[in-house]
Write a protein that holds these residues in place. Structure first.
Motif, short mmCIF file in Angstrom:
data_model
loop_
_atom_site.label_atom_id
_atom_site.label_comp_id
_atom_site.label_asym_id
_atom_site.label_seq_id
_atom_site.Cartn_x
_atom_site.Cartn_y
_atom_site.Cartn_z
N PHE A 142 0.85 -1.18 0.00
CA PHE A 142 0.00 0.00 0.00
C PHE A 142 0.89 1.23 0.00
O PHE A 142 1.80 1.35 0.82
CB PHE A 142 -0.90 0.02 1.24
CG PHE A 142 -1.56 1.34 1.43
CD1 PHE A 142 -2.75 1.62 0.77
CD2 PHE A 142 -0.97 2.33 2.20
CE1 PHE A 142 -3.34 2.86 0.90
CE2 PHE A 142 -1.56 3.58 2.33
CZ PHE A 142 -2.74 3.84 1.69
N CYS A 144 0.95 5.76 -0.82
CA CYS A 144 0.23 6.98 -1.19
C CYS A 144 0.63 7.41 -2.59
O CYS A 144 -0.06 8.15 -3.26
CB CYS A 144 0.58 8.12 -0.25
SG CYS A 144 0.14 7.81 1.45
N LEU A 174 -5.08 2.64 -9.56
CA LEU A 174 -4.26 3.00 -8.40
C LEU A 174 -2.81 3.21 -8.80
O LEU A 174 -2.15 4.11 -8.30
CB LEU A 174 -4.28 1.87 -7.37
CG LEU A 174 -5.38 1.84 -6.34
CD1 LEU A 174 -5.09 0.75 -5.34
CD2 LEU A 174 -5.48 3.18 -5.63
N ILE B 73 -2.05 9.75 -4.61
CA ILE B 73 -3.28 10.16 -3.94
C ILE B 73 -3.20 11.66 -3.64
O ILE B 73 -2.25 12.12 -3.01
CB ILE B 73 -3.48 9.36 -2.63
CG1 ILE B 73 -3.65 7.88 -2.92
CG2 ILE B 73 -4.65 9.92 -1.82
CD1 ILE B 73 -4.92 7.51 -3.63
N VAL B 119 -13.71 6.71 -6.45
CA VAL B 119 -13.43 5.29 -6.35
C VAL B 119 -11.94 5.02 -6.09
O VAL B 119 -11.59 4.20 -5.26
CB VAL B 119 -13.90 4.56 -7.62
CG1 VAL B 119 -13.42 3.13 -7.63
CG2 VAL B 119 -15.42 4.59 -7.72
N THR B 120 -11.08 5.74 -6.79
CA THR B 120 -9.65 5.45 -6.67
C THR B 120 -9.18 5.57 -5.24
O THR B 120 -8.46 4.71 -4.73
CB THR B 120 -8.83 6.42 -7.57
OG1 THR B 120 -9.43 6.43 -8.84
CG2 THR B 120 -7.39 5.98 -7.67
N MET B 123 -10.47 2.69 -3.25
CA MET B 123 -9.77 1.44 -3.56
C MET B 123 -8.44 1.37 -2.80
O MET B 123 -8.04 0.31 -2.32
CB MET B 123 -9.50 1.32 -5.06
CG MET B 123 -10.73 1.10 -5.90
SD MET B 123 -11.71 -0.33 -5.45
CE MET B 123 -11.17 -1.52 -6.65
N ALA B 124 -7.78 2.51 -2.69
CA ALA B 124 -6.53 2.55 -1.94
C ALA B 124 -6.79 2.19 -0.48
O ALA B 124 -6.06 1.38 0.11
CB ALA B 124 -5.89 3.93 -2.07
N LEU B 127 -7.45 -1.47 -0.16
CA LEU B 127 -6.20 -2.23 -0.23
C LEU B 127 -5.55 -2.28 1.16
O LEU B 127 -5.02 -3.29 1.59
CB LEU B 127 -5.26 -1.54 -1.23
CG LEU B 127 -4.23 -2.41 -1.92
CD1 LEU B 127 -4.89 -3.54 -2.69
CD2 LEU B 127 -3.39 -1.59 -2.89
N ARG B 128 -5.65 -1.16 1.87
CA ARG B 128 -5.06 -1.14 3.22
C ARG B 128 -5.88 -2.01 4.17
O ARG B 128 -5.32 -2.68 5.03
CB ARG B 128 -4.98 0.31 3.72
CG ARG B 128 -4.07 0.41 4.93
CD ARG B 128 -3.48 1.78 5.16
NE ARG B 128 -2.43 1.68 6.16
CZ ARG B 128 -2.47 2.28 7.35
NH1 ARG B 128 -3.49 3.03 7.69
NH2 ARG B 128 -1.47 2.11 8.21
#
Lengths: 453, 453
Positions: A142, A144, A174, B73, B119-120, B123-124, B127-128
């Motif tokens: 993960f 940023c 992503l 991000i 959404v992006t 989604m991140a 994932l975490r």
């Protein structure tokens, strides 16, 4: 307009009506379930730059009946010859590029996964695509900021169904990994805000639905029915067609949606309901069908039983499907007017198929499974052979371990080619290769960290 | 039917027409960008069992203009008081459960992320959520079988928008992590084959669209217009409403879709176009609006300028929005008939809000940001205060570092409560807690590996 009109009347009627399911006992170390991460990949080859592939080689994932359900990737059923051919087209394109001077010394590798037409399996594959390059385990970190992250693969070809492409694209976004689909035509995928790293080598449904509505209007068929698969592709196509129909003064008498997943228990009832509707609505002579091939097959089987005779408008994804055009008694159904994609020269791919039986199967489970299916279904011809191949599940194959009886059928693969999709798959790989060429102009791309996706 | 009819005529007209954007120089170490993984979490608290939260606390992600875009991000803008209140409701519910005997000694923790309505970013966060429990780095392992895998969190509350919930659910399905949304009402999310681990504490749109069509039919308004946000929620609501309208003989004169993302450059043109349509279609007196709150605000602003006077049918997601009902001159627009969800007793939450200013902000960036916004916008009242708060971007706040001027406004938070959503958020947390209670009956849930999701 990238579409051409094909009146699809290929009705090679090679039917043998009594259909036997055969259970040869054959050797099968191929169609294994997913135990470790390497089992999961369908076909692979190393290279300096690895491209991922997502194809619905099987039409269905097998869900166990037990409750509670568990988070485990299951085996699949319903081997799809024409999608298998697309995976081969991808491999062929990569081999051609490696044998050419296009990338001057940098070799392309591939890793192809079977989505089994389900999002969950495709998401698992995508997670593997995103995992760290050269890590001892398949792990996604993960972050940023993925600007300096090196994933396992640099680009993806696929997926087949729009619903799968959309879900996968959300995850690939992503890391902004480019994705080039040779088959997903849903209009919404053109939205660059939602799907910033998605591209495709076929036109969006917009062109197709417009052409359909135009054809229907010009032919004076102003009272029609529409049947679609209840997935993102079917629903978006329906919406798009609805708008076009309205502006062409075509009236939609009924709309029917069939469940996308064959594992859905209401599937058969809904097919019956749709056929009933068609029979009842006697004023409707033209039916537009936006469906997955497998669904068209099921619908047509019942429609033939009920002696339905109509004009059917076929969308790109099934208009050239050999397994539909070779159905027994398909001619009874009436006329099928199909929309397909422009194709190019695919003669090198046909040569590739001729030498396919010499290829090793260790790194290509799809090919291994196909060879096994050839043995199992060896004594049957055409339509029955087709059915035999698509009716075996991976579980069945695994149970029948022994006695290999190789009978290679060049003609069968060639007869199942859908040129448009083969061409768009090859185009997708070339599109990626040309992008890589651009990236590699001023750096050494043998080094995996030379550029980020 | 879980819906009740609310005639929404709250039009507290506290407008001050000249609107000033103020730039106080204040201290801000809160609204930081995502540099490392801990920056990414919005609010958190440890516990034996940790629950994830996904809320659109900001209405927009800031996309940089530069090309090529990078996989990073970004910061967000448009602080949404009512979603912020939902995060507080989640925290409040968890604190109540921890102070009760419900889970007998097992404490719940939380980790709440801001999706910024995209959404992006969601989604991140997901994932975490999926990443390994107690690992030194945030890594998600790829596995064929997640039955024995212990993820960072055991369940998720959220997301707000259906489009986000759908995408997130696709990824959570890999590990079958239960997701309970207090706000996503799209009908398709009820499909257990597609979304096996999704649940919600509000009814699906089916009930709402049916009720709307019924109301419209009964009232004799058979010639109407529909405007929706072009996202999964808007599109599905439109489809569902279309079916219900047809069976009630209500004719839809026009349908307009507005881009979901505020960053879409065509947004303003399309709002203008929609208002133009409303002005032109003089026969249409009733307009059904399935839109995100932010979009309703933009549409209404222009509609007021053009002196539009109609009957508006409000969907659940904006029918009780205070920032809309307090817009200047909202009364000119005509009558708003809103659909909302049944609420329960939320008095303990109101008590919680009273003591909120005593809470530490270190582990709650949203609270920190809110306090900072209170200072920046301190001198303004109601509608202008509202606008001031939602107009600050995280980037702006970061630039204004110094001089804190705490002015706590209990009344403001209380006035912004949308009881239905607060109630459904609390319900979602309790639903998860009861499920955990069931799991923990015969094992020691202080041990994180006691059960898999």
């Amino acid at each position: 307009m990238d579409l051409k009109l094909v009146v699809n009347k290929r009705t090679r009627n090679m039917a043998i009506f009594s259909f036997l399911i055969v259970c040869f006992v054959i050797s099968a170390d191929i169609a294994s379930s997913c135990q470790n991460t390497d089992d999961f990949v369908g076909a692979s080859s190393p290279g300096d730059i690895v491209i991922g592939g997502l194809f619905a080689v099987h039409s269905e994932m097998l869900h166990p009946e037990e409750h509670p359900i568990k988070p485990v990737i299951q085996n699949c059923a319903g081997f799809e010859i024409q999608v298998f051919l697309q995976t081969l087209a991808m491999i062929h394109a990569i081999e051609m590029i490696n044998n050419s001077t296009l990338l001057s010394g940098v070799t392309l590798g591939y890793e192809i996964y079977d989505t089994c037409a389900e999002v969950t399996k495709a998401m698992a594959s995508t997670l593997r695509f995103l995992s760290k390059f050269n890590s001892s385990k398949d792990i996604v970190e993960f972050k940023c900021n993925y600007s300096d992250y090196i994933p396992r693969i640099k680009a993806v070809t696929g997926a087949s169904y729009s619903e799968v492409s959309m879900a996968v694209s959300r995850l690939l976004a992503l890391q902004l990994i480019p994705q080039v689909s040779p088959a997903s035509s849903a209009e919404i995928l053109s939205d660059k805000i939602r799907f910033p790293s998605f591209f495709r080598t076929i036109p969006s449904d917009f062109h197709q639905t417009r052409a359909m509505a135009h054809l229907i209007c010009e032919s004076g068929w102003n009272w029609i029915g529409v049947i679609a698969t209840d997935d993102d592709n079917g629903r978006f196509a329906l919406e798009s067609f609805g708008v076009q129909a309205m502006s062409n003064n075509v009236c939609i008498a009924f709309k029917e949606l069939l469940p996308a997943y064959l594992s859905d228990k209401t599937f058969h009832t809904k097919v019956d309901h749709a056929v009933e509707k068609i029979v009842k609505e006697t004023r409707v002579n033209v039916i537009v069908v936006f469906m997955r091939q497998f669904h068209v097959l099921k619908l047509f089987k019942k429609a033939i039983e009920r002696n339905v005779n109509k004009i059917w408008i076929a969308s790109d994804n099934w208009s050239t499907a050999v397994k539909i055009s070779t159905m027994p008694n398909i001619r009874q159904l009436g006329t099928v007017v199909g929309f397909g994609f422009k194709s190019g020269d695919i003669s090198t791919f046909q040569d590739f198929l001729k030498n396919l039986h010499e290829k090793p199967t260790e790194n290509n489970k799809f090919l291994g499974e196909y060879i096994m299916l050839l043995s199992v279904c060896a004594h049957l011809e055409y339509y029955d052979f087709q059915m035999c191949i698509s009716n075996q599940s991976q579980d069945d194959l695994m149970q029948n371990v022994e006695n290999k009886q190789h009978i290679w059928r060049d003609d069968f693969l060639n007869a199942n080619i859908e040129p448009g999709f083969i061409h768009s798959t090859i185009l997708a790989v070339y599109a990626i290769a040309h992008a890589i060429k651009g990236q590699c102009k001023d750096r050494n791309c043998k080094d995996p960290s030379a550029f980020t996706p």
